[in-house]
Motif scaffolding. Structure first.
Motif, short mmCIF file in Angstrom:
data_model
loop_
_atom_site.label_atom_id
_atom_site.label_comp_id
_atom_site.label_asym_id
_atom_site.label_seq_id
_atom_site.Cartn_x
_atom_site.Cartn_y
_atom_site.Cartn_z
N LYS A 405 0.84 -1.20 0.00
CA LYS A 405 0.00 0.00 0.00
C LYS A 405 0.88 1.25 0.00
O LYS A 405 2.09 1.17 0.14
CB LYS A 405 -0.93 0.00 1.22
CG LYS A 405 -1.93 -1.16 1.20
CD LYS A 405 -2.83 -1.12 2.41
CE LYS A 405 -3.82 -2.30 2.40
NZ LYS A 405 -4.66 -2.32 3.59
N ALA A 406 0.23 2.40 -0.14
CA ALA A 406 0.99 3.66 -0.19
C ALA A 406 1.73 3.88 1.12
O ALA A 406 1.29 3.47 2.20
CB ALA A 406 0.04 4.82 -0.47
N CYS A 407 2.88 4.52 1.00
CA CYS A 407 3.71 4.81 2.17
C CYS A 407 3.00 5.85 3.05
O CYS A 407 2.56 6.89 2.55
CB CYS A 407 5.07 5.32 1.72
SG CYS A 407 6.27 5.46 3.06
N GLN A 408 2.88 5.54 4.34
CA GLN A 408 2.18 6.43 5.27
C GLN A 408 3.13 6.87 6.37
O GLN A 408 3.60 6.05 7.17
CB GLN A 408 0.97 5.72 5.88
CG GLN A 408 -0.15 5.43 4.89
CD GLN A 408 -1.32 4.76 5.56
OE1 GLN A 408 -1.27 3.56 5.85
NE2 GLN A 408 -2.36 5.52 5.83
N GLN A 432 4.78 1.21 5.21
CA GLN A 432 3.78 0.74 4.27
C GLN A 432 3.45 -0.71 4.62
O GLN A 432 4.30 -1.47 5.08
CB GLN A 432 4.23 0.88 2.83
CG GLN A 432 5.51 0.15 2.46
CD GLN A 432 5.92 0.42 1.02
OE1 GLN A 432 7.06 0.24 0.67
NE2 GLN A 432 5.00 0.82 0.17
N CYS A 473 9.51 2.78 4.57
CA CYS A 473 9.44 3.37 3.23
C CYS A 473 9.76 4.85 3.37
O CYS A 473 9.99 5.36 4.46
CB CYS A 473 8.06 3.14 2.60
SG CYS A 473 6.71 3.76 3.62
N VAL A 475 8.62 8.83 1.82
CA VAL A 475 7.83 9.75 0.99
C VAL A 475 8.72 10.94 0.68
O VAL A 475 9.18 11.63 1.61
CB VAL A 475 6.56 10.20 1.74
CG1 VAL A 475 5.81 11.23 0.92
CG2 VAL A 475 5.68 9.01 2.04
#
Length: 1451
Positions: A405-408, A432, A473, A475
């Motif tokens: 999933k998207a990096c949070q 993520q 991860c 961003v």
């Protein structure tokens, strides 16, 4: 005649026919012989089997070559060999494929014991061993199928990994003989006169190992020295020996009445009969019932010497039984085997996964008495359905994952501070996640291809660790565009110099992008600004003036020739026709002053423009000036007025507004009808995409002060593009798994007031929708109520243990410190009772926000700026630790900064006219003083030329505001000001001179010479010559984006220009010298994210480790989902929890100790040992006390421990018998050079036969030994020990390093001698062998040695004729020759030679001493004689010197 011919023709025909028949038979025989010979001369040959090819699994085929050869080796046709014996050329095989990797594995067992390697002669251990021997050890290596552990061919496993070695070299210690202890003391002898033996015993300490010698006899016997008994009066004791019970048998009819029957006495010395009887015996025999029989035993009377005696000598009351009833032994009988059951497996991997089938049989009758017990009642064997492959492949299970999933970043920030405000622009390090689930995999029949069913199943079905469900991860942080400063305004140019029609142009200035923008919607600002201008030119004449040439003579008016060159806007020289007409005039007038004329300097450079642009209120202007250098003489040309010494002109007359192109952001990439034309004209290369689209944007012409204006005001040549091609991203549809199976409804009853039980199913998103793909479904979880669940009846209240503390759910606790921790306030329950509880939360280290950056520490060149944050709360309860703090509990961050050195500069105005002191000089000429104004101005673009306080400029570089000057008097020689010093080379060299010059402007009238026209000085480093180099600061700390706390960042280092004297100067100086710049001034870096350890939920409690008793444990565990990183909260050491199980009583059978041997009436012989079996209850602890309980509580009797009686024997007097086992020896390791060779040691014990009667000494022998492994052993050394010599004999024994005397263990080759012999033997008269092993002489004789050190003969010492000597000699003769005192004094005998034949050192010493004594005596005699002559005195009568030898010491 005809008749005769007719008769002859048949005869001839028969004769011809017979020959043909014989020829046919002969040919047949030859053919048969050839066939037979051919069968023996041609044989089949085969090659090696090839690799298995074909479909995966059992459908593979392997081939080999088959050919026919003659016995001599040449190949022939196949027809020549026997076709019946032709070997097969193909066979079926199992084709291994890559997906078989998870089905097979190597099984590698442990290494066996190391065995010796035979030598070339074939004997093991033939060579002499010093420390160890070379050996080989083997282990079993097999290829197994994982599912059922069946053995398959090794080729399958070799397809994936090489076969592990099955043997390796090893070391075997040297052979060690059996080691036994010392003998015990002899046993006591009897007091009578009967012949008896006494014995002694020893025990085995260590067994023979690695081919060592076996153990010696463990017992020794010897006859006692008792007196011989008179004939007929031997003393004996008698004992009643009972034999073992015979086999149980049914009585014959004639043996029914046994009352009063006599038994033959088996004694040798008496004919008496022993009585026995079976009174009233009636056989009980019915079909399928227990049969009762009888068994007998012998009873004898034995004498103490082992002989049989009359039974009457041993009779006792009561008489031991010689018969008893018994149960006839019957073996267990079983029924026939049942039919085989169906195969247990209905699926498998080809023929490599067999199942099992079983068959059973029943018990018709159990074993009775001592009959054979029942055999196994079940058999199992491998099977396959119908002998063929199993119809359905077995399911396999494997882990699968969704896409990441998207990096949070928020997931990571929640760990630091749960109250962290959700922010849109978070960047930097994050977490993520992805879904991890288990799926079933099957194989398509016949295809041997994997087919995956993506429906998720229970994770317990997947073997091995699950893949990680989360990872770190990054961003990327948004970076704003950074641009350089504006360049200076360029000249007024046409937009297109190729087509320069029209009278309007533009002046432009530019700037460059230093840092590209990242992750921001805003693009870089405009990079070009323009100003409309009139009369633009693309090419212009650059005019330079030549020297002034006078018309007549050396002074006066003249002309200066102008040189013009045509150049473009880049400053490059071009063809002159591109420029307009040549400037007029080509020659300008000039004048060289004569000796009486006024002399004026050249014009100064134009001053900087006062304004950067022109407006209504301010216009730019600049000026230049010249000064009077020399006054005129009478008749000379006068000086111009003051106003003619200055000139002014307008500058920067362009307006203060400028124009530039502004663009809107690019539109999203979309399809368009123009894409076809674009694809035809644009060569677009990129990654595989779903087509090429276009992006568009709007372009506006902007005015700096008022906004958008008409596009005509901006240059069309630099107008930005409005359309560009782009890649169309492919659509991604959402991908989900099928729903899982419904969870099972509970089968047990539920309480009446319980909530409705539901079953659920779920599905997992594998891929999210993107770029306009089909969206994901809303329903990922479904549930429904279970039906037909029985309700449990409620009987009574029952108390429970307190449950674990149950906390408020996470969804309710949002915003509370530690909401994602298992901590806080909650409730714990016990049945229907509840009370509050608290689990302490860990609190992390808390720091303040960062302070603002401090100003740069340097105003010129590189410096440092700093910011701080300080401690607010310390961590506790295992919270995240603080970073390293200084003494003020602060943590700081420092980054380099740079201040441009020429932000402010000194500006000077022209020098004032030279002011002469008129009071002292009436001519107003000569030396004077001139001044000028100096001010500090800003060089920044937005404040260009603005005056600022002088403190902002470098005070060390402030220009002079006053200087001396000269105003040359009339008729004096006038010279110009000094020019600039010539430049020194980059490498300063004192041999190279720096020069400056000036010109003579007016020659003098008189003969006074003009001042010097040039000056020189050497180029000296750091005085007038400097070197420059780029200087780099150290790397800064890793700089993150404004909204990032960790992750990827950048670090910087600054570039400055340093002068050789250490001063930091403007970087433009290094740029002008074109010095090589350091390449890297920025690099990527990573700030480690502080990631707290994330754990899974606790698993369910396991089954109790004990089925009963105390001490049982239940275990539950949790696993690490995400490991801690950086300064995050570490994972706890304890990932498992244990708790005690409820105590249940343990019931077990307890075997009692064996009783002494019971002889049932006899005194020796065969008997029985018995023990009891009792059912007891206990709590299974080590200190548990057992209490007997009813046998029914223990269940069935234990099968292996059900032996409750054993045969035994008690030896009779005179019998030989086995001793009891000795105690276990101490644990001993096998060691090489003091190091343990094995991890476990050995203990031994032994027993042996004891002979009590001399008659049985030959026939009674034997011994036994047992060895067992042990731990905690020691290494022992075995060393030979010796006593002192006594009469050339000493005792030698072996001793273990702990002081125990043993037999064996010491190497025989190193055993010291027990008897000492002289070599060569002492055969000379009066000689004997001394303690040192050399020949010496008896007392009264001295040794005469040979040159080789051996005794030659013994010589009698002279002077022993007197009585004393005779007495000593006689005493010496009577004294034993080899006494100790004699040996001691014999060591003092005079032996001048060493054993090697050389003189001993003491001989040289005695000779030297004797020589000195002789010299001393001669000198003393001389002095005494001299004195006696002077006195003439008669010397006294001297006593005669007598030498006597007393035999005690050597001469």
């Amino acid at each position: 005649m005809l008749l005769q011919q007719n008769w002859v023709s048949p005869h001839w025909a028969w004769q011809s026919l017979g020959k043909s028949f014989l020829l046919f038979v002969f040919l047949m025989l030859q053919t048969a012989d050839l066939e037979a010979r051919r069968g023996h001369q041609f044989v089949w040959k085969t090659g090696h089997w090839g690799r298995c090819v074909g479909d995966c699994g059992s459908g593979g085929v392997r081939s080999r070559a088959v050919w026919c050869t003659h016995v001599e080796g040449w190949t022939t046709y196949h027809a020549n060999c026997d076709q019946k014996d032709k070997p097969e050329s193909q066979r079926r095989c199992f084709k291994v494929c890559d997906w078989h990797l998870e089905l097979f594995e190597w099984e590698v067992l442990g290494w066996e014991r190391c065995g010796l390697v035979p030598f070339a002669g074939g004997e093991v251990g033939a060579r002499a061993c010093v420390t160890a021997q070379h050996g080989l050890q083997h282990r079993s290596v097999r290829c197994l199928q994982k599912l059922n552990r069946t053995i398959v061919t090794n080729e399958i496993c070799e397809y994936f990994t090489p076969q592990p070695p099955a043997e390796q070299a090893c070391l075997v210690p040297c052979p060690r003989d059996c080691v036994v202890s010392e003998f015990s003391s002899w046993s006591e002898c009897g007091t009578g006169c009967a012949k008896s033996l006494q014995h002694r015993m020893r025990a085995v300490i260590a067994p023979p190992l690695y081919g060592g010698a076996p153990c010696p006899n463990l017992t020794e016997s010897r006859a006692c020295g008792a007196p011989t008994c008179p004939l007929g009066e031997e003393e004996h004791t008698y004992s009643l020996r009972v034999g073992s019970w015979g086999e149980c048998q049914l009585p014959h009819p004639k043996d029914v009445d046994l009352a009063g029957r006599t038994m033959q006495d088996l004694s040798l010395d008496s004919g008496e009969r022993s009585t026995s009887g079976l009174q009233g015996y009636k056989p009980h025999h019915r079909p399928r019932e227990v049969e009762i029989g009888y068994q007998t035993r012998q009873v004898r009377c034995v004498r103490s010497d082992g002989k049989n005696a009359a039974l009457s000598l041993c009779m006792q009351d009561p008489v031991p039984l010689t018969f008893k009833s018994c149960v006839i032994a019957k073996d267990c009988e079983t029924s026939e085997w049942s039919a085989w059951s169906a195969c247990s497996r209905t699926c498998g991997w080809g023929d490599l996964a067999p199942g099992f089938r079983s068959r059973h049989r029943g018990v018709r009758s159990v074993a009775v008495g001592t009959g054979k017990p029942c055999p196994e009642l079940e058999e199992r064997e491998a099977c396959s359905v119908g002998g063929k492959e199993l119809p359905q492949p077995c399911p396999r299970f494997a882990w699968r994952t969704s896409e990441w999933k998207a990096c949070q970043v928020s997931l990571l920030l929640d760990q630091e501070d749960p109250r962290y405000q959700k922010h849109v622009d978070l960047c930097g390090g994050g977490i993520q996640t992805r879904e991890v689930y288990c799926v079933q995999i099957t194989v398509e029949l016949g295809m041997h291809r994997l087919k995956e069913v993506t429906r998720p199943v229970d994770g317990k079905l997947c073997l091995g660790p699950a893949p990680s469900a989360s990872q770190l991860c990054n961003v990327p942080c948004p970076a704003e565009c950074v641009v350089s400063a504006w360049s200076v305004w360029g000249p007024c140019l046409h937009e297109n110099c190729q087509d320069h029609h029209g009278g309007r142009g533009f002046r432009m200035r530019q700037r460059q992008v230093i840092v590209d923008p990242v992750g921001t919607l805003a693009d870089c600002p405009h990079l070009i600004e323009s100003i409309p201008c009139e009369d633009p030119v693309c090419y212009e004449w650059i005019v330079s003036e030549g020297i002034c040439v006078t018309d007549h003579g050396k002074c006066g008016p003249g002309n200066r020739i102008l040189k013009a060159v045509c150049k473009n806007k880049k400053g490059e020289e071009v063809s002159h026709h591109l420029c307009s007409e040549l400037p007029r005039p080509e020659v300008v007038a000039c004048e060289i002053p004569c000796a009486t004329d006024c002399v004026i300097s050249e014009w100064s450079p134009w001053s900087p423009c006062s304004h950067s642009c022109s407006s209504k209120n301010a216009e730019g202007s600049q000026s230049r000036s010249r000064s009077i250098l020399a006054l005129p003489a009478e008749g000379g040309k006068a000086c111009p007025p003051d106003r003619a010494l200055q000139e002014h002109r307008a500058c920067n007359d362009h307006p203060c507004v400028h124009f530039f192109w502004e663009t809107s952001p690019w539109s999203p990439c979309s399809e368009d009808v123009l894409v076809t034309a674009l694809n035809a004209t644009i060569n677009w290369s990129g990654e595989a995409t779903c087509g090429v689209g276009i992006q568009t944007r709007k372009v506006f012409c902007m005015k700096s002060s008022s906004g958008q204006v008409t596009p005509k005001r901006c240059p069309e040549s630099i107008r930005p593009e409005t359309v560009r091609p782009c890649l169309l991203l492919c659509k991604k549809d959402c991908v989900v798994t099928p729903f899982s199976e419904w969870t099972r409804c509970p089968t047990a009853c539920q309480s009446g007031n319980a909530t409705a039980v539901k079953q659920s199913r779920y599905r997992i998103i594998i891929q999210d929708a993107a770029h306009g793909g089909q969206a994901c479904p809303d329903t990922l979880y479904e549930e429904r109520e279970c039906e037909d669940i029985p309700v449990c009846p409620v009987y009574r209240w029952k108390t429970h243990r307190w449950s674990h503390c149950v906390l408020v759910p996470d969804s309710v606790r949002q915003g509370v410190p530690g909401h994602n921790e298992a901590c806080g306030h909650g409730l714990q329950s016990r049945g229907y009772i509840e009370e509050s509880c608290t689990v302490p939360c860990p609190f992390d280290c808390k720091l303040s926000d960062w302070s603002s950056w401090s100003p740069c520490s340097s105003s010129c060149g590189p410096g440092v700026k700093v910011r701080y944050r300080w401690l607010k709360e310390k961590p506790y309860n295992g919270g995240r630790p603080c970073p390293k703090l200084d003494l003020k509990n602060q943590v700081y961050e420092a980054v380099p900064c740079y201040s441009e050195c020429n932000q402010y500069s000194w500006v000077v105005e022209p020098w004032s006219p030279c002011k002469i002191n008129s009071e002292q000089n009436s001519l107003h000429c000569g030396e004077g003083i001139q001044t000028r104004k100096v001010r500090c101005v800003s060089t920044a673009e937005e404040h260009g030329g603005e005056t600022v306080p002088n403190a902002l400029c470098n005070q060390a570089e402030i220009p002079d505001m006053m200087q001396k000057c000269s105003l040359y008097c009339p008729s004096e020689c006038a010279v110009s000001d000094w020019g600039q010093w010539s430049t020194c080379p980059q490498v300063c060299d004192p041999n190279i001179m720096q020069t400056r010059t000036r010109q003579v402007l007016r020659s003098s009238v008189n003969t006074k010479p003009c001042p010097e026209e040039s000056q020189m000085k050497p180029c000296i480093l750091n005085q007038n010559c400097f070197q420059y180099q780029y200087n780099l600061t150290g790397w800064s700390g890793c700089q993150l984006g404004a909204n990032a706390t960790c992750g990827r960042g950048e670090r910087h280092r600054l570039l400055s220009c340093r002068r050789s004297d250490g001063a930091t100067v403007s970087t433009q100086l290094c740029q002008r010298l074109r010095l090589e710049k350091p390449v890297q001034t920025r690099s990527r870096c990573v700030v480690a994210c502080a990631v707290d350890c994330q754990l899974s939920a606790w698993s369910a409690w396991s089954q109790c480790s004990h089925t009963c008793g105390a001490g049982g444990q239940m275990v539950r565990g949790r696993s690490v989902v995400l490991r801690a990183a950086g300064e995050g909260r570490p994972c706890p050491e304890q990932l498992t929890q244990h708790r005690s199980c409820p105590v249940k009583p343990c019931y077990s059978w307890l075997l009692g100790p064996w009783s002494p041997c019971r002889l049932q009436g006899g005194q020796c012989g065969d008997g029985l040992q018995v023990r009891n079996l009792t059912c007891v209850v206990h709590d299974a602890s080590d200190s548990a006390t057992s209490k007997p309980v009813e046998n029914a509580l223990c269940g069935e009797l234990p099968s292996k421990e059900s032996v409750l009686q054993l045969p035994c024997s008690v030896p009779c007097p005179g019998d030989c018998h086995l001793t009891e086992w000795s105690e276990w020896s101490s644990c001993e390791l096998t060691c090489i050079n003091g190091r343990s060779f094995e991890t476990t040691g050995r203990q031994s014990r032994s027993r042996a036969f004891i002979v009590q009667s001399p008659e049985n000494q030959e026939s009674c022998s034997g011994q036994a030994m047992e060895t067992r492994p042990c731990s905690g052993g020691k290494c022992y050394d075995y060393l030979w020990k010796t006593s002192l010599w006594r009469d050339n004999v000493r005792t030698v024994w072996c001793q273990r390093s702990d002081g125990m005397n043993v037999t064996g263990g010491c190497a025989l080759r190193t055993k010291p001698a027990e008897v000492r012999h002289c070599s060569p033997p002492c055969r000379k008269p009066f000689s004997y062998c001394t303690q040192r092993g050399v020949c010496g002489c008896e007392r009264g004789y001295t040794e005469i040695m040979r040159s080789n050190g051996f005794l030659d003969y013994c010589m009698k010492v002279p002077g022993l004729e007197d009585k004393k000597a005779d007495v000593k000699t006689i005493a010496g003769k009577n004294k034993p020759v080899n006494s100790k005192m004699h040996d001691i004094f014999k060591g003092w005998s005079i032996q001048p030679f060493n054993p090697d034949g050389k003189l001993k050192m003491w001989v040289y010493g005695v000779s030297a001493g004797g020589f000195l004594i002789i010299v001393f005596l001669i000198f003393t005699s001389y002095l005494m004689c001299k004195k006696t002559k002077q006195h003439q005195s008669t010397p006294p009568q001297q006593k005669p010197l007598t030498l006597a030898y007393d035999g005690d010491i050597d001469m």
